[in-house]
Scaffold this active site. Structure first.
Site, mmCIF file in Angstrom:
data_model
loop_
_atom_site.group_PDB
_atom_site.id
_atom_site.type_symbol
_atom_site.label_atom_id
_atom_site.label_comp_id
_atom_site.label_asym_id
_atom_site.label_seq_id
_atom_site.Cartn_x
_atom_site.Cartn_y
_atom_site.Cartn_z
ATOM 1 N N SER A 262 -8.691 -10.128 1.764
ATOM 2 C CA SER A 262 -9.472 -8.903 1.962
ATOM 3 C C SER A 262 -10.972 -9.174 2.047
ATOM 4 O O SER A 262 -11.496 -10.066 1.366
ATOM 5 C CB SER A 262 -9.200 -7.980 0.769
ATOM 6 O OG SER A 262 -10.162 -6.970 0.698
ATOM 7 N N GLU B 222 -12.972 -7.437 0.621
ATOM 8 C CA GLU B 222 -13.483 -7.191 -0.742
ATOM 9 C C GLU B 222 -13.849 -8.506 -1.428
ATOM 10 O O GLU B 222 -14.666 -8.524 -2.352
ATOM 11 C CB GLU B 222 -12.423 -6.471 -1.584
ATOM 12 C CG GLU B 222 -12.354 -4.984 -1.364
ATOM 13 C CD GLU B 222 -13.555 -4.229 -1.922
ATOM 14 O OE1 GLU B 222 -13.940 -4.474 -3.074
ATOM 15 O OE2 GLU B 222 -14.112 -3.401 -1.188
ATOM 16 N N TYR C 278 -9.507 -6.428 -8.556
ATOM 17 C CA TYR C 278 -8.732 -6.566 -7.315
ATOM 18 C C TYR C 278 -9.286 -7.710 -6.470
ATOM 19 O O TYR C 278 -8.539 -8.588 -6.015
ATOM 20 C CB TYR C 278 -8.792 -5.251 -6.523
ATOM 21 C CG TYR C 278 -8.301 -5.370 -5.095
ATOM 22 C CD1 TYR C 278 -6.939 -5.401 -4.796
ATOM 23 C CD2 TYR C 278 -9.204 -5.470 -4.027
ATOM 24 C CE1 TYR C 278 -6.482 -5.525 -3.486
ATOM 25 C CE2 TYR C 278 -8.762 -5.590 -2.718
ATOM 26 C CZ TYR C 278 -7.401 -5.614 -2.456
ATOM 27 O OH TYR C 278 -6.961 -5.739 -1.148
HETATM 28 P P1 NAP Z 1 -0.688 -0.293 0.615
HETATM 29 O O1 NAP Z 1 -0.475 0.792 1.630
HETATM 30 O O2 NAP Z 1 -1.267 0.027 -0.706
HETATM 31 O O3 NAP Z 1 0.740 -1.004 0.403
HETATM 32 C C1 NAP Z 1 0.944 -1.903 -0.649
HETATM 33 C C2 NAP Z 1 2.393 -2.323 -0.642
HETATM 34 O O4 NAP Z 1 2.608 -3.256 -1.725
HETATM 35 C C3 NAP Z 1 3.389 -1.170 -0.872
HETATM 36 O O5 NAP Z 1 4.545 -1.418 -0.104
HETATM 37 C C4 NAP Z 1 3.717 -1.295 -2.353
HETATM 38 O O6 NAP Z 1 4.962 -0.770 -2.700
HETATM 39 C C5 NAP Z 1 3.737 -2.808 -2.483
HETATM 40 N N1 NAP Z 1 3.595 -3.300 -3.852
HETATM 41 C C6 NAP Z 1 2.629 -2.990 -4.754
HETATM 42 N N2 NAP Z 1 2.815 -3.683 -5.902
HETATM 43 C C7 NAP Z 1 3.925 -4.435 -5.716
HETATM 44 C C8 NAP Z 1 4.642 -5.357 -6.519
HETATM 45 N N3 NAP Z 1 4.272 -5.634 -7.768
HETATM 46 N N4 NAP Z 1 5.737 -5.951 -5.998
HETATM 47 C C9 NAP Z 1 6.157 -5.669 -4.748
HETATM 48 N N5 NAP Z 1 5.528 -4.786 -3.933
HETATM 49 C C10 NAP Z 1 4.436 -4.186 -4.420
HETATM 50 O O7 NAP Z 1 -1.575 -1.475 1.236
HETATM 51 P P2 NAP Z 1 -1.961 -1.762 2.767
HETATM 52 O O8 NAP Z 1 -3.169 -0.998 3.117
HETATM 53 O O9 NAP Z 1 -0.733 -1.676 3.597
HETATM 54 O O10 NAP Z 1 -2.430 -3.276 2.651
HETATM 55 C C11 NAP Z 1 -1.511 -4.357 2.787
HETATM 56 C C12 NAP Z 1 -2.081 -5.596 2.127
HETATM 57 O O11 NAP Z 1 -3.319 -5.946 2.747
HETATM 58 C C13 NAP Z 1 -2.405 -5.455 0.643
HETATM 59 O O12 NAP Z 1 -2.190 -6.713 0.040
HETATM 60 C C14 NAP Z 1 -3.895 -5.135 0.626
HETATM 61 O O13 NAP Z 1 -4.455 -5.531 -0.603
HETATM 62 C C15 NAP Z 1 -4.374 -5.973 1.784
HETATM 63 N N6 NAP Z 1 -5.548 -5.484 2.501
HETATM 64 C C16 NAP Z 1 -5.606 -4.206 2.957
HETATM 65 C C17 NAP Z 1 -6.712 -3.800 3.698
HETATM 66 C C18 NAP Z 1 -6.803 -2.393 4.237
HETATM 67 O O14 NAP Z 1 -7.920 -1.994 4.612
HETATM 68 N N7 NAP Z 1 -5.721 -1.658 4.347
HETATM 69 C C19 NAP Z 1 -7.744 -4.696 3.955
HETATM 70 C C20 NAP Z 1 -7.640 -5.997 3.487
HETATM 71 C C21 NAP Z 1 -6.523 -6.394 2.773
HETATM 72 P P3 NAP Z 1 5.155 0.808 -3.086
HETATM 73 O O15 NAP Z 1 5.239 1.534 -1.759
HETATM 74 O O16 NAP Z 1 6.404 0.825 -3.851
HETATM 75 O O17 NAP Z 1 3.936 1.217 -3.877
HETATM 76 O O1 G4F Z 2 -11.389 3.609 0.772
HETATM 77 P P1 G4F Z 2 -11.751 2.760 -0.383
HETATM 78 O O2 G4F Z 2 -11.051 2.995 -1.664
HETATM 79 O O3 G4F Z 2 -11.583 1.260 0.121
HETATM 80 P P2 G4F Z 2 -12.145 -0.142 -0.436
HETATM 81 O O4 G4F Z 2 -12.574 -0.042 -1.843
HETATM 82 O O5 G4F Z 2 -13.130 -0.637 0.563
HETATM 83 O O6 G4F Z 2 -10.818 -1.033 -0.407
HETATM 84 C C1 G4F Z 2 -9.927 -0.992 0.707
HETATM 85 O O7 G4F Z 2 -10.347 -1.947 1.663
HETATM 86 C C2 G4F Z 2 -10.297 -3.312 1.213
HETATM 87 C C3 G4F Z 2 -10.816 -4.176 2.361
HETATM 88 O O8 G4F Z 2 -12.210 -4.299 2.261
HETATM 89 C C4 G4F Z 2 -8.872 -3.645 0.859
HETATM 90 F F1 G4F Z 2 -8.787 -4.938 0.463
HETATM 91 C C5 G4F Z 2 -8.406 -2.727 -0.260
HETATM 92 O O9 G4F Z 2 -7.027 -3.010 -0.529
HETATM 93 C C6 G4F Z 2 -8.515 -1.286 0.199
HETATM 94 O O10 G4F Z 2 -7.606 -1.093 1.255
HETATM 95 O O11 G4F Z 2 -13.323 2.879 -0.668
HETATM 96 C C7 G4F Z 2 -14.281 2.645 0.338
HETATM 97 C C8 G4F Z 2 -15.651 3.068 -0.156
HETATM 98 C C9 G4F Z 2 -16.041 2.494 -1.517
HETATM 99 O O12 G4F Z 2 -17.369 2.069 -1.465
HETATM 100 C C10 G4F Z 2 -15.913 3.668 -2.464
HETATM 101 O O13 G4F Z 2 -16.804 3.624 -3.583
HETATM 102 O O14 G4F Z 2 -15.635 4.494 -0.307
HETATM 103 C C11 G4F Z 2 -16.284 4.803 -1.529
HETATM 104 N N1 G4F Z 2 -15.790 6.116 -1.989
HETATM 105 C C12 G4F Z 2 -16.588 7.216 -2.146
HETATM 106 N N2 G4F Z 2 -15.855 8.230 -2.634
HETATM 107 C C13 G4F Z 2 -14.547 6.444 -2.361
HETATM 108 C C14 G4F Z 2 -14.586 7.773 -2.761
HETATM 109 N N3 G4F Z 2 -13.414 5.711 -2.383
HETATM 110 C C15 G4F Z 2 -12.274 6.334 -2.795
HETATM 111 N N4 G4F Z 2 -11.103 5.642 -2.793
HETATM 112 N N5 G4F Z 2 -12.265 7.635 -3.218
HETATM 113 C C16 G4F Z 2 -13.405 8.396 -3.235
HETATM 114 O O15 G4F Z 2 -13.379 9.563 -3.614
#
Ligand code: NAP
Ligand code: G4F
Length: 349
Positions: free
Chosen positions: A135, A137, A158
């Site tokens: 990520s 992050e 995280y």
């Molecule tokens: P998400 O929608 O939160 O999905 C997470 C998945 O992981 C869900 O299927 C969840 O299952 C499963 N999970 C959570 N804890 C687990 C455990 N202990 N054992 C097995 N499965 C588990 O995340 P996403 O947005 O699809 O992201 C996919 C991956 O990319 C994650 O690793 C995330 O950290 C990473 N990532 C995401 C972003 C982004 O912007 N979306 C960016 C960079 C990296 P349940 O449905 O049962 O909760």
């Molecule tokens: O949407 P967010 O929660 O995403 P964040 O923290 O960037 O993390 C997501 O992206 C990562 C990749 O860079 C992934 F690795 C991670 O798994 C996840 O998918 O927050 C984005 C921004 C933050 O700065 C947060 O402080 O939005 C700001 N924010 C402001 N108000 C909020 C809110 N975030 C959330 N979730 N909820 C709020 O009410």
């Protein structure tokens, strides 16, 4: 023989898009799902195949990244050619509240899976290619733009866990000559994004505001900037990484960043509303340490396999708003049909 893949986190946003992509390419897809007291498969229900169906290409296995014996059994049963490790406790704010669980699932969970792969490859002689969901992050406080050479400076449990997973993956690549690639993906969103991430929280609330169901939305820090792309594009980059002639670490991003304020403006102005009339700041959504500015440089993936995002920021916002306006309308209809009977039951009680 068709290729087979195992996806951990198949029920998540990325897992659902990746499953569709791999099925469209003829793969047999194995997915790891967690046992849950209520259904957690809504994002993959449209591709679900009944276990009694002959020749089905989507097979689900119960498992959890915190349960190594189960992981080992799934790998021995599925014998995948590729593993996409997408499972994680993926919410940054939640990781401050459940830090130890986050480390167990996201960091040690990755190590467990890699170790199962190492043993399987060693005793069968088969190759398994492994994708690790890293990520942006991990860059945390490192100044933008960030690329594969930028030093990590994680700002949450995280992010620290994802850095550990990144290094476990890299170490297993070097130590055991495994084909392991780290994706370093910047934020990617879609109508399937979890409703507690900021983009979806905004568009979901906007849909309900338009439907007349709410008139306020409470958010945290509006100044943070993110490089937001479309999840459908990003899962294609994951697949490309595992088709490449050699493993590596790859940044996937659009190269464009916007603040939360800009997202609000884009979303609300699309439906003719002024966001400032609806948004309230609530400090409960602030993080103990914030990541202020993420902006990725995707030059390496562009050069290595010609990957480019196909959806612009404006198109992404509109796609999510359009979807959530429909959902808001559905909520309104459900509420208007349910409410009268609930009122009459309450009146009789
Ligand atoms: P998400 O929608 O939160 O999905 C997470 C998945 O992981 C869900 O299927 C969840 O299952 C499963 N999970 C959570 N804890 C687990 C455990 N202990 N054992 C097995 N499965 C588990 O995340 P996403 O947005 O699809 O992201 C996919 C991956 O990319 C994650 O690793 C995330 O950290 C990473 N990532 C995401 C972003 C982004 O912007 N979306 C960016 C960079 C990296 P349940 O449905 O049962 O909760
Ligand atoms: O949407 P967010 O929660 O995403 P964040 O923290 O960037 O993390 C997501 O992206 C990562 C990749 O860079 C992934 F690795 C991670 O798994 C996840 O998918 O927050 C984005 C921004 C933050 O700065 C947060 O402080 O939005 C700001 N924010 C402001 N108000 C909020 C809110 N975030 C959330 N979730 N909820 C709020 O009410």
């Amino acid at each position: 023989m068709p290729k087979s893949a195992l996806i951990t986190g198949i029920t998540g946003q990325d897992g659902s898009y990746l499953s569709e992509l791999l099925l469209s390419k003829g793969y047999i897809v194995h997915g790891l799902i967690r046992r849950c007291s209520s259904f957690n498969t809504s994002r993959i229900d449209h591709i679900y195949a009944d276990p009694h169906e002959q020749g089905r290409r989507l097979v689900l296995h119960y498992g959890d990244l915190t349960d190594p014996t189960g992981l080992r059994r799934v790998i021995e049963t599925a014998k995948p050619d590729e593993i996409y490790n997408l499972a994680a406790q993926s919410h940054v704010k939640v990781s401050f509240e459940n830090p130890e669980y986050t480390a167990d699932a996201d960091a040690t969970g990755t190590l467990r899976l890699l170790d199962c792969v190492r043993d399987h490859v060693e005793h069968t002689g088969r190759e398994i290619r492994f994708y690790q969901a890293g990520s942006s992050e991990m860059y945390g406080a490192a100044p933008p733009p960030q690329d594969e050479h930028t030093a990590f400076y994680p700002r949450s449990p995280y992010a620290v866990s994802k850095v550990a997973a990144h290094w476990y993956a890299l170490n297993y690549r070097e130590a055991y000559k495994l084909f392991v690639s780290n994706g370093i993906l910047f934020n990617h969103e879609s109508p399937r994004r979890g409703e507690t991430f900021v983009t979806r929280k905004i568009t979901r609330a906007l849909g309900r505001i338009v439907a007349g169901l709410q008139d306020k939305i409470y958010l945290g820090n509006l100044e943070a900037k993110r490089d937001w792309g479309f999840a459908g594009d990003y899962v294609e980059a994951m697949w490309l990484m595992l088709q490449h002639h050699e493993p590596g670490d790859f940044v996937v991003a659009t190269g464009e960043a916007h603040s939360i304020r800009e997202f609000l403006h884009e979303a609300f102005s699309y439906v003719g509303l002024d966001w400032e009339k609806y948004v309230m700041v609530d400090p409960r959504y602030f993080r103990p340490t914030e990541v202020d500015y993420l902006l990725g440089n995707p030059a390496k993936v562009r050069e290595a396999f010609g990957w480019r995002p196909s959806v612009s920021f404006k198109q992404l916002v509109r796609m999510m708003v359009d979807h959530d306006i429909q959902l808001g309308e559905q909520d309104r209809m459900i509420q208007s049909t349910r409410y009268p009977s609930e009122v009459s039951v309450a009146a009789k009680a």
